[in-house]
Design an enzyme around this catalytic site. Structure first.
Site, PDB file in Angstrom:
ATOM      1  N   THR A   1       0.846  -1.204   0.000  1.00  0.00           N
ATOM      2  CA  THR A   1       0.000   0.000   0.000  1.00  0.00           C
ATOM      3  C   THR A   1       0.875   1.245   0.000  1.00  0.00           C
ATOM      4  O   THR A   1       0.610   2.204  -0.722  1.00  0.00           O
ATOM      5  CB  THR A   1      -0.920   0.011   1.242  1.00  0.00           C
ATOM      6  OG1 THR A   1      -1.555  -1.253   1.322  1.00  0.00           O
ATOM      7  CG2 THR A   1      -1.970   1.090   1.155  1.00  0.00           C
TER       8      THR A   1
ATOM      9  N   LYS B   1     -17.281   3.876   6.672  1.00  0.00           N
ATOM     10  CA  LYS B   1     -16.919   3.801   8.092  1.00  0.00           C
ATOM     11  C   LYS B   1     -17.233   5.137   8.745  1.00  0.00           C
ATOM     12  O   LYS B   1     -16.724   6.173   8.318  1.00  0.00           O
ATOM     13  CB  LYS B   1     -15.409   3.486   8.188  1.00  0.00           C
ATOM     14  CG  LYS B   1     -14.861   3.568   9.599  1.00  0.00           C
ATOM     15  CD  LYS B   1     -13.360   3.308   9.631  1.00  0.00           C
ATOM     16  CE  LYS B   1     -12.776   3.557  11.002  1.00  0.00           C
ATOM     17  NZ  LYS B   1     -11.309   3.520  11.022  1.00  0.00           N
TER      18      LYS B   1
ATOM     19  N   THR C   1      -4.271   4.228  11.446  1.00  0.00           N
ATOM     20  CA  THR C   1      -3.449   5.364  11.047  1.00  0.00           C
ATOM     21  C   THR C   1      -2.290   5.018  10.104  1.00  0.00           C
ATOM     22  O   THR C   1      -1.573   5.920   9.675  1.00  0.00           O
ATOM     23  CB  THR C   1      -2.881   6.058  12.309  1.00  0.00           C
ATOM     24  OG1 THR C   1      -2.400   5.049  13.196  1.00  0.00           O
ATOM     25  CG2 THR C   1      -3.931   6.879  13.001  1.00  0.00           C
TER      26      THR C   1
HETATM   27  C1  FAD Z   1      -1.803  -6.261  11.708  1.00  0.00           C
HETATM   28  C2  FAD Z   1      -1.843  -4.966  10.986  1.00  0.00           C
HETATM   29  C3  FAD Z   1      -3.063  -4.339  10.745  1.00  0.00           C
HETATM   30  C4  FAD Z   1      -3.100  -3.097  10.104  1.00  0.00           C
HETATM   31  N1  FAD Z   1      -4.305  -2.477   9.928  1.00  0.00           N
HETATM   32  C5  FAD Z   1      -4.327  -1.234   9.398  1.00  0.00           C
HETATM   33  C6  FAD Z   1      -5.553  -0.535   9.219  1.00  0.00           C
HETATM   34  O1  FAD Z   1      -6.628  -1.039   9.518  1.00  0.00           O
HETATM   35  N2  FAD Z   1      -5.499   0.692   8.682  1.00  0.00           N
HETATM   36  C7  FAD Z   1      -4.333   1.289   8.307  1.00  0.00           C
HETATM   37  O2  FAD Z   1      -4.349   2.440   7.864  1.00  0.00           O
HETATM   38  N3  FAD Z   1      -3.166   0.625   8.426  1.00  0.00           N
HETATM   39  C8  FAD Z   1      -3.138  -0.598   8.961  1.00  0.00           C
HETATM   40  N4  FAD Z   1      -1.956  -1.271   9.067  1.00  0.00           N
HETATM   41  C9  FAD Z   1      -0.750  -0.688   8.488  1.00  0.00           C
HETATM   42  C10 FAD Z   1      -0.752  -0.983   6.990  1.00  0.00           C
HETATM   43  O3  FAD Z   1      -0.941  -2.336   6.764  1.00  0.00           O
HETATM   44  C11 FAD Z   1       0.550  -0.562   6.379  1.00  0.00           C
HETATM   45  O4  FAD Z   1       0.757   0.795   6.683  1.00  0.00           O
HETATM   46  C12 FAD Z   1       0.495  -0.697   4.886  1.00  0.00           C
HETATM   47  O5  FAD Z   1       0.087  -1.970   4.517  1.00  0.00           O
HETATM   48  C13 FAD Z   1       1.808  -0.376   4.303  1.00  0.00           C
HETATM   49  O6  FAD Z   1       2.659  -1.480   4.258  1.00  0.00           O
HETATM   50  P1  FAD Z   1       3.982  -1.317   3.393  1.00  0.00           P
HETATM   51  O7  FAD Z   1       3.583  -1.038   1.987  1.00  0.00           O
HETATM   52  O8  FAD Z   1       4.870  -0.370   4.088  1.00  0.00           O
HETATM   53  O9  FAD Z   1       4.690  -2.732   3.516  1.00  0.00           O
HETATM   54  P2  FAD Z   1       4.373  -4.144   2.794  1.00  0.00           P
HETATM   55  O10 FAD Z   1       2.929  -4.345   2.531  1.00  0.00           O
HETATM   56  O11 FAD Z   1       5.073  -5.159   3.633  1.00  0.00           O
HETATM   57  O12 FAD Z   1       5.100  -4.062   1.381  1.00  0.00           O
HETATM   58  C14 FAD Z   1       6.491  -4.205   1.263  1.00  0.00           C
HETATM   59  C15 FAD Z   1       6.829  -4.283  -0.210  1.00  0.00           C
HETATM   60  O13 FAD Z   1       8.245  -4.249  -0.349  1.00  0.00           O
HETATM   61  C16 FAD Z   1       8.643  -5.247  -1.255  1.00  0.00           C
HETATM   62  N5  FAD Z   1      10.019  -5.625  -0.938  1.00  0.00           N
HETATM   63  C17 FAD Z   1      10.531  -5.961   0.273  1.00  0.00           C
HETATM   64  N6  FAD Z   1      11.859  -6.239   0.140  1.00  0.00           N
HETATM   65  C18 FAD Z   1      12.160  -6.061  -1.173  1.00  0.00           C
HETATM   66  C19 FAD Z   1      13.342  -6.229  -1.950  1.00  0.00           C
HETATM   67  N7  FAD Z   1      14.483  -6.633  -1.403  1.00  0.00           N
HETATM   68  N8  FAD Z   1      13.284  -5.986  -3.281  1.00  0.00           N
HETATM   69  C20 FAD Z   1      12.126  -5.580  -3.877  1.00  0.00           C
HETATM   70  N9  FAD Z   1      10.978  -5.423  -3.180  1.00  0.00           N
HETATM   71  C21 FAD Z   1      11.003  -5.664  -1.866  1.00  0.00           C
HETATM   72  C22 FAD Z   1       7.634  -6.380  -1.051  1.00  0.00           C
HETATM   73  O14 FAD Z   1       7.598  -7.244  -2.155  1.00  0.00           O
HETATM   74  C23 FAD Z   1       6.361  -5.551  -0.900  1.00  0.00           C
HETATM   75  O15 FAD Z   1       5.875  -5.228  -2.199  1.00  0.00           O
HETATM   76  C24 FAD Z   1      -1.896  -2.513   9.675  1.00  0.00           C
HETATM   77  C25 FAD Z   1      -0.681  -3.171   9.872  1.00  0.00           C
HETATM   78  C26 FAD Z   1      -0.641  -4.379  10.516  1.00  0.00           C
HETATM   79  C27 FAD Z   1       0.674  -5.076  10.721  1.00  0.00           C
END
Ligand code: FAD
Length: 499
Positions: free
Chosen positions: A17, A81, A346
């Site tokens: 995301t 919501k 958040t």
């Molecule tokens: C249990 C839980 C519930 C949540 N609920 C909410 C909610 O209700 N509302 C809300 O606003 N937020 C919520 N969050 C937070 C939200 O999920 C995250 O802010 C959001 O999903 C962002 O995740 P991200 O994109 O940072 O990481 P990730 O989704 O982990 O994505 C990481 C990306 O990096 C890539 N990557 C990693 N290493 C490499 C590499 N070496 N080379 C190339 N690509 C790589 C992966 O393939 C992936 O595409 C929640 C979080 C958790 C843990």
């Protein structure tokens, strides 16, 4: 025309995301500039695939991106919501609301909360949340998109979306490709630094190199650039917020669509239920010090409805934030920048705010330290304010049915929150950072929900005629309830919208 001196190429690593949201905001913000944007994501490392409850500013983001809400809602199986219903937080059997939108309106220039407080001291029965249009609708399971131009008493409600995180990433992916973002599917093996300690290039598993001026680390908990490469310290907040694991399952639908997120306190943490149109998202956030995964799954299963349709997934996290969110030529966004449990939904907001702040402090090719410092200052305030708000949901609990809940009696709370609780206890005022994401009404709703009543209301309340105020409050509650009763059900509203 002055020569364009800003960064000319940006690489975002990560396609969760945070990655796609960053790409979308940057693509939209730089659409008239000579700046290329590339998103590289691993085909092998999955995204966390959670993050399905949002806050109202998410809709502002859709407006900023010029995305049709109807189109987005249809694609992502979104529902509406109106706020969060907190169950069993103060004690088992208790519940309260943190609604979006206003709660009452100022009377004679004084906050409604203080008039309501006086009415409570005079033994009136109405609760603070009874004056929230969002709660009135949520209690009936009804929904109406508030319109500021309407004369309806419900027009001060506010709303956000529940969304499917995978479909949201897909939607934003398509949006970005149409805006010219280059998408590379590859594993980044490592990054190299130049002699000034700036990221020089990314080396892919294939051996190929990718080079840009600015790098955005959206690699989630891996923190490939900000942590593994630049070694920026992580400030640990586990002493304030001890939950460190979540177990997640989806269930099928078997009832009416609630227009709110449910957050129920359980023995060792809390569980959420998030309704989408095609399924429910459920998860138990718990402390592994007190509870193992099997016990967590057992508790979660007792708190879900419908048939389980996915394998349970366990996620681990560490609450805290980076010492520098932006360091050298790398900005960390999403889980790589820090983590706060999703009690107030958040995470997505913080990712969005990171990018909007970056756009406002967009670097030139010389990377002025003043812009980096300002960006970091703003993001620290965001994280610190949200942390305090989340701790406030726990630290006032009267629960003592497990070691987890008893631990709150001894637990350290941040000084900034201590000041806030002391000022509030004295006279009901919220000692608020102007940049706090959460409004005074949000603080009042949660502190009242957690049983903290100020010792007195503001003296200027007494300049209003109490009987007049009391009568208008009683009429207001009835009018809100009647209007909410007449509104369509949540499902009817969505069906009509998507027809
Ligand atoms: C249990 C839980 C519930 C949540 N609920 C909410 C909610 O209700 N509302 C809300 O606003 N937020 C919520 N969050 C937070 C939200 O999920 C995250 O802010 C959001 O999903 C962002 O995740 P991200 O994109 O940072 O990481 P990730 O989704 O982990 O994505 C990481 C990306 O990096 C890539 N990557 C990693 N290493 C490499 C590499 N070496 N080379 C190339 N690509 C790589 C992966 O393939 C992936 O595409 C929640 C979080 C958790 C843990």
């Amino acid at each position: 025309m002055a020569e364009y001196n800003n960064v000319k190429s940006i690489i975002i690593v990560g396609g969760g995301t945070a990655g796609w949201m960053s790409a979308a905001i940057l693509a939209r913000s730089t659409e008239h500039l000579p700046c290329t944007i590339t998103l590289v994501e691993s085909p092998n490392i999955p995204t966390v695939g959670v993050g399905e409850s949002t806050i109202p500013s998410f809709l502002d983001l859709l407006d900023y991106l010029k995305i049709s809400k109807k189109d987005f809602i249809a694609y992502t199986n979104s529902t509406f919501k109106l706020g969060i219903k907190f169950i069993d937080w103060l004690k088992i059997g208790d519940q309260y609301w943190h609604p979006f939108g206003s709660i009452g309106a100022k009377i004679d220039g004084v906050s409604f909360y203080h008039h309501w407080l006086k009415s409570k001291f005079n033994c009136e029965s109405s609760e603070f949340s009874d004056f929230s249009p969002s709660v009135a609708l949520a209690e009936y399971g009804h929904f109406l998109a508030p319109s500021k131009s309407s004369k309806s008493i419900l027009s001060e409600a506010a709303y956000a979306l529940h969304l499917d995180s995978e479909k949201t990433a897909q939607y934003l992916n398509k949006y970005c490709i149409e805006k010219g973002v280059k998408h590379v599917l590859a594993d980044v093996n490592r990054a190299t630094l130049d002699e000034q300690g700036m990221i020089d290039r990314l080396i892919l598993d294939s051996g190929e190199n990718l080079v840009a001026d600015l790098y955005i680390d959206c690699t989630g908990h891996a923190g490939l650039l900000i942590d593994k490469t630049l070694k920026v310290e992580y400030i640990d907040w586990m002493r304030y917020l001890p939950v460190d694991k979540a177990i997640v399952v989806h269930t099928d639908h078997n009832g009416p669509l609630s227009p709110y997120t449910k957050a129920k306190a359980l023995e060792y943490g809390w569980c959420w239920n998030i309704p989408l149109r095609n399924r429910l998202g459920n998860g138990y956030v718990y402390s592994s010090k007190f509870c193992d995964d099997n016990k967590a799954l057992e508790s979660l299963c007792k708190n879900i409805t419908g048939k389980v349709i996915t394998e349970p997934r366990t996620l681990r996290f560490k609450t805290g934030k980076r010492k520098h969110f932006w360091y050298k030529n790398c900005v960390s966004v999403g889980l790589s920048s820090g983590f706060l449990e999703p009690l107030e939904s958040t995470g997505i907001y913080l990712a969005m705010k990171s990018m909007l702040n970056l756009v406002e402090n967009f670097p030139s090719s010389t990377y002025e330290q003043s812009l980096i410092d300002e960006y970091n200052r703003l993001m620290h305030i965001e994280f610190d304010c949200i942390r305090d708000f989340i701790v406030a949901h726990y630290c006032l609990t009267k629960r003592d049915d497990s070691d987890f809940w008893r631990s709150w009696k001894e637990r350290e709370i941040p000084d900034s929150l201590r000041t806030k609780l002391d000022v509030f206890s004295a006279n009901g005022q919220i000692f608020k950072n102007p940049m706090d994401l959460f409004s005074e009404e949000s603080w009042w709703a949660v502190l009242e929900g957690m049983g903290l009543r100020p010792r007195q209301y503001l003296p200027n309340v007494d300049s209003s005629d109490y009987m007049r105020v009391r009568d208008s409050m009683q009429r207001g509650v009835m009018a809100l309830r009647n209007a909410a009763k007449m509104a369509p059900t949540h499902a009817q509203f969505i069906d009509k919208l998507l027809k």
